[in-house]
Design an enzyme around this catalytic site. Structure first.
Site, short mmCIF file in Angstrom:
data_model
loop_
_atom_site.label_atom_id
_atom_site.label_comp_id
_atom_site.label_asym_id
_atom_site.label_seq_id
_atom_site.Cartn_x
_atom_site.Cartn_y
_atom_site.Cartn_z
N ARG A 46 8.14 6.28 -3.97
CA ARG A 46 7.70 5.21 -3.06
C ARG A 46 6.52 4.47 -3.67
O ARG A 46 5.39 4.93 -3.58
CB ARG A 46 7.32 5.81 -1.71
N SER A 117 14.23 5.29 8.63
CA SER A 117 13.12 5.60 9.54
C SER A 117 13.51 5.19 10.95
O SER A 117 14.04 4.10 11.15
CB SER A 117 11.86 4.82 9.14
N LYS A 146 -0.17 5.25 5.04
CA LYS A 146 0.71 4.09 5.27
C LYS A 146 -0.10 3.03 6.04
O LYS A 146 -0.54 3.27 7.17
CB LYS A 146 1.92 4.53 6.09
N1 3NM Z 1 6.00 6.76 6.72
P1 3NM Z 1 0.95 11.53 4.89
S1 3NM Z 1 4.04 7.80 7.92
C1 3NM Z 1 5.44 6.95 4.31
O1 3NM Z 1 5.70 6.89 10.26
C2 3NM Z 1 5.14 7.16 5.74
O2 3NM Z 1 7.38 6.21 9.09
C3 3NM Z 1 5.54 7.02 7.95
O3 3NM Z 1 1.84 10.25 4.55
C4 3NM Z 1 6.25 6.69 9.19
O4 3NM Z 1 1.81 12.71 4.69
C5 3NM Z 1 4.00 7.77 6.24
O5 3NM Z 1 -0.14 11.47 3.83
C6 3NM Z 1 2.89 8.33 5.43
O6 3NM Z 1 0.42 11.36 6.27
C7 3NM Z 1 2.89 9.82 5.36
#
Ligand code: 3NM
Length: 221
Positions: A46, A117, A146
Site C-alpha cells: 500500500r 473495504s 490513514k
Molecule cells: N484502512 P494501523 S484503517 C489502511 O478503516 C487502513 O479502512 C483503514 O493502520 C480503514 O494498523 C487503516 O496502523 C490503517 O492502525 C490501519
C-alpha cells in the site's frame, strides 16, 4: 487458478500485514522479511500519501516485496492499483469505497483475490454482490496510519455484521494490536490487519508473532 475458497481465505486473513515505503524509516524489504519470519499470513502493498513512490520506483519495490512473499508462500495483494497488480501478476487487489468499482475490478482480475473495504451492512452486501473474497472492516480503533480514516466503530460493528447474516471472511482493521486482537476475533473477525503494530514495532518479527498467537488463542476459545 480457481477462486480462493472461503475457508482458505479465512485462514489467510489471520495476520494480514499492510505496508508501503511510507510506513517505516527502515527499508520495506527488511521490515517485511522480519514480519514474515514472525508469521504474517497475508501481505498488502500500500503506497499512499505524499511520500508514496510512483511509476517505475513503485513497481520495482512491489516486485521486490512480491519476490520475498513468494519465498514464504504468502499471497501478495496490491492496494488500489489494479493495473500494477495485473502487470506483476500479483495474487490479488484490495479496493476501498472511493477506489475503482469492485465489480469492474473483479472483471479485470479474474480469479485473483479481491478485498473490499466495507463500513456497514449495505457496503458489505454490495461487496459480496460484486465478487469480493473478503471484506476489510474499520477503523475498529483510532488509527494514525490513514489520513482520511472514518471515526472508529469499535468491535461492535463486527458483531453487528455477523448478526445481520454477513458470512463472508472479514478482516478487522484500524488501531489493532496484540492486546485488542481477542476482542475483534470474538466479535466476528477472521483475522486482523495492521500497519503500525508491525511496521512501527522495534521488533517486527516479535510483533507479528504476538499477533499470530493472539489470533490463534482467540480462535481456540
Ligand atoms: N484502512 P494501523 S484503517 C489502511 O478503516 C487502513 O479502512 C483503514 O493502520 C480503514 O494498523 C487503516 O496502523 C490503517 O492502525 C490501519
Amino acid at each position: 487458478m480457481a477462486r480462493i475458497t472461503s475457508e482458505e481465505m479465512k485462514e489467510r486473513l489471520a495476520v494480514y500485514f499492510i505496508m508501503g515505503s511510507q510506513n517505516s524509516e527502515r527499508p520495506a524489504e527488511d521490515v517485511l522479511k522480519e514480519a514474515l519470519d514472525g508469521g504474517v499470513t497475508l501481505f498488502q502493498f500500500r503506497e499512499k500519501g505524499s511520500a508514496a513512490l510512483e511509476g517505475e520506483e513503485k513497481e520495482a519495490l512491489a516486485r521486490q516485496l512480491q519476490r520475498l512473499c513468494r519465498t514464504y508462500g504468502v499471497p501478495f495483494i496490491v492496494n488500489d492499483d489494479v493495473e500494477l497488480a495485473i502487470a506483476i501478476d500479483a495474487d490479488g487487489v484490495h479496493v476501498g469505497q472511493d477506489d475503482e468499482d469492485a465489480r469492474r475490478v473483479r472483471e479485470k482480475i479474474g480469479d485473483k483475490i479481491l478485498g473490499v473495504s466495507a463500513h456497514n451492512v449495505e457496503e458489505a452486501r454490495a461487496a459480496i454482490e460484486a465478487g469480493a473474497d473478503y471484506i476489510g472492516v474499520g477503523p475498529i480503533y483510532p488509527t494514525r496510519s490513514k489520513d482520511d480514516a472514518n471515526e472508529a466503530q469499535g468491535p461492535g460493528i463486527l458483531r453487528h455484521l455477523r448478526e445481520q447474516g454477513i458470512t463472508i471472511p472479514i478482516v478487522a482493521i484500524g488501531g489493532i494490536t496484540a492486546d485488542n486482537t481477542r476482542a475483534v476475533i470474538e466479535a466476528g473477525a477472521d483475522g486482523v490487519s495492521v500497519i503500525s503494530a508491525i511496521a512501527s514495532a522495534p521488533e517486527p518479527k516479535a510483533a507479528a508473532a504476538a499477533l499470530a498467537t493472539a489470533v490463534r488463542e482467540a480462535n481456540l476459545r
